[in-house]
Design a protein around this motif. Sequence first.
Motif, short mmCIF file in Angstrom:
data_model
loop_
_atom_site.label_atom_id
_atom_site.label_comp_id
_atom_site.label_asym_id
_atom_site.label_seq_id
_atom_site.Cartn_x
_atom_site.Cartn_y
_atom_site.Cartn_z
N GLN A 44 -8.65 7.39 -10.00
CA GLN A 44 -9.07 6.17 -9.32
C GLN A 44 -9.25 5.00 -10.28
O GLN A 44 -9.48 3.87 -9.85
CB GLN A 44 -10.38 6.41 -8.57
N ASP A 212 -14.76 8.77 -2.51
CA ASP A 212 -14.01 7.62 -1.99
C ASP A 212 -14.81 6.84 -0.95
O ASP A 212 -14.70 5.62 -0.85
CB ASP A 212 -12.68 8.08 -1.39
N LYS A 213 -15.66 7.53 -0.18
CA LYS A 213 -16.53 6.84 0.77
C LYS A 213 -17.49 5.92 0.02
O LYS A 213 -17.74 4.78 0.45
CB LYS A 213 -17.32 7.86 1.60
N LYS A 216 -15.57 2.89 -1.27
CA LYS A 216 -15.30 1.93 -0.20
C LYS A 216 -16.54 1.10 0.10
O LYS A 216 -16.48 -0.12 0.26
CB LYS A 216 -14.83 2.66 1.06
N TRP A 217 -17.70 1.79 0.17
CA TRP A 217 -18.97 1.08 0.38
C TRP A 217 -19.21 0.09 -0.74
O TRP A 217 -19.60 -1.06 -0.50
CB TRP A 217 -20.09 2.12 0.45
N SER A 219 -17.05 -1.43 -2.61
CA SER A 219 -16.10 -2.55 -2.55
C SER A 219 -16.55 -3.63 -1.57
O SER A 219 -16.09 -4.78 -1.65
CB SER A 219 -14.71 -2.05 -2.16
N GLN A 220 -17.44 -3.27 -0.65
CA GLN A 220 -17.91 -4.22 0.34
C GLN A 220 -19.20 -4.92 -0.08
O GLN A 220 -19.71 -5.78 0.63
CB GLN A 220 -18.13 -3.49 1.67
#
Length: 240
Positions: A44, A212-213, A216-217, A219-220
């Motif tokens: 990643q 990955d969850k 994603k969190w 990245s927000q």
Amino acid sequence: MPQHVAIIMDGNGRWAQKRFMPRTAGHAKGAAGVKALVEHCAKQGIKYLTLFAFSTENWQRPADEVSTLMGLFVQYLEKEMKSLADAGVRLKVIGDVAGFAPELQQRIHAAEAATASKTAITLCVAANYGGRWDVLQAVKNWQAANPQQSVAELTEPALAQNLSTADMPEVDLLIRTGGEQRISNFLLWQSAYAELYFTDVLWPEFDGIELDKSLKWYSQRTRRFGKTTEQIVGETEKVQ
């Protein structure tokens, strides 16, 4: 993508107890998944992964559990380090390793030396580690290196250069598995501006999908570092 991800690996004992197994079985299961997670982080693009393996407070646990944790550490160094080194993983151990048995200390130093030139990802294992201990040692180390100076002259950058993570960036994302929502004396200085992600998933079940969850969190999130959102947006627009 965060540069530095730190994880408090919590929930091994509860994972085992739910299956009517001894807590030590949970630690074994949790350790077995580390290699795959490290490799997933490397794919990643994460450059630093710090895992809280054993805290300074963990010595208070039952003797058989402590013994199992020490044995798993030795086993991990024996069986996994070659394959991790082949994958470009550098091992770094932070904490008061002098508190471990001489054999384990030797294995730690040997593994660190054998992987020192690897650059894909740094796996930092916090063992016999405490955030307060780290800060205290940093102050002592600075004073020893600057005996003619008063502690009043100690600056934040100077202290940071004496922490056990001096060659690493500060934590971007701190994850705790197992449902608890505290950082438990882990990387206190280094996590001053980290994003904190808490999940109910127990550590033995925390895999690449769960990581990955969290990414994603992350990245927000808008990381302001004390600034306003408007300032951050303005700076981003200037860069673009």
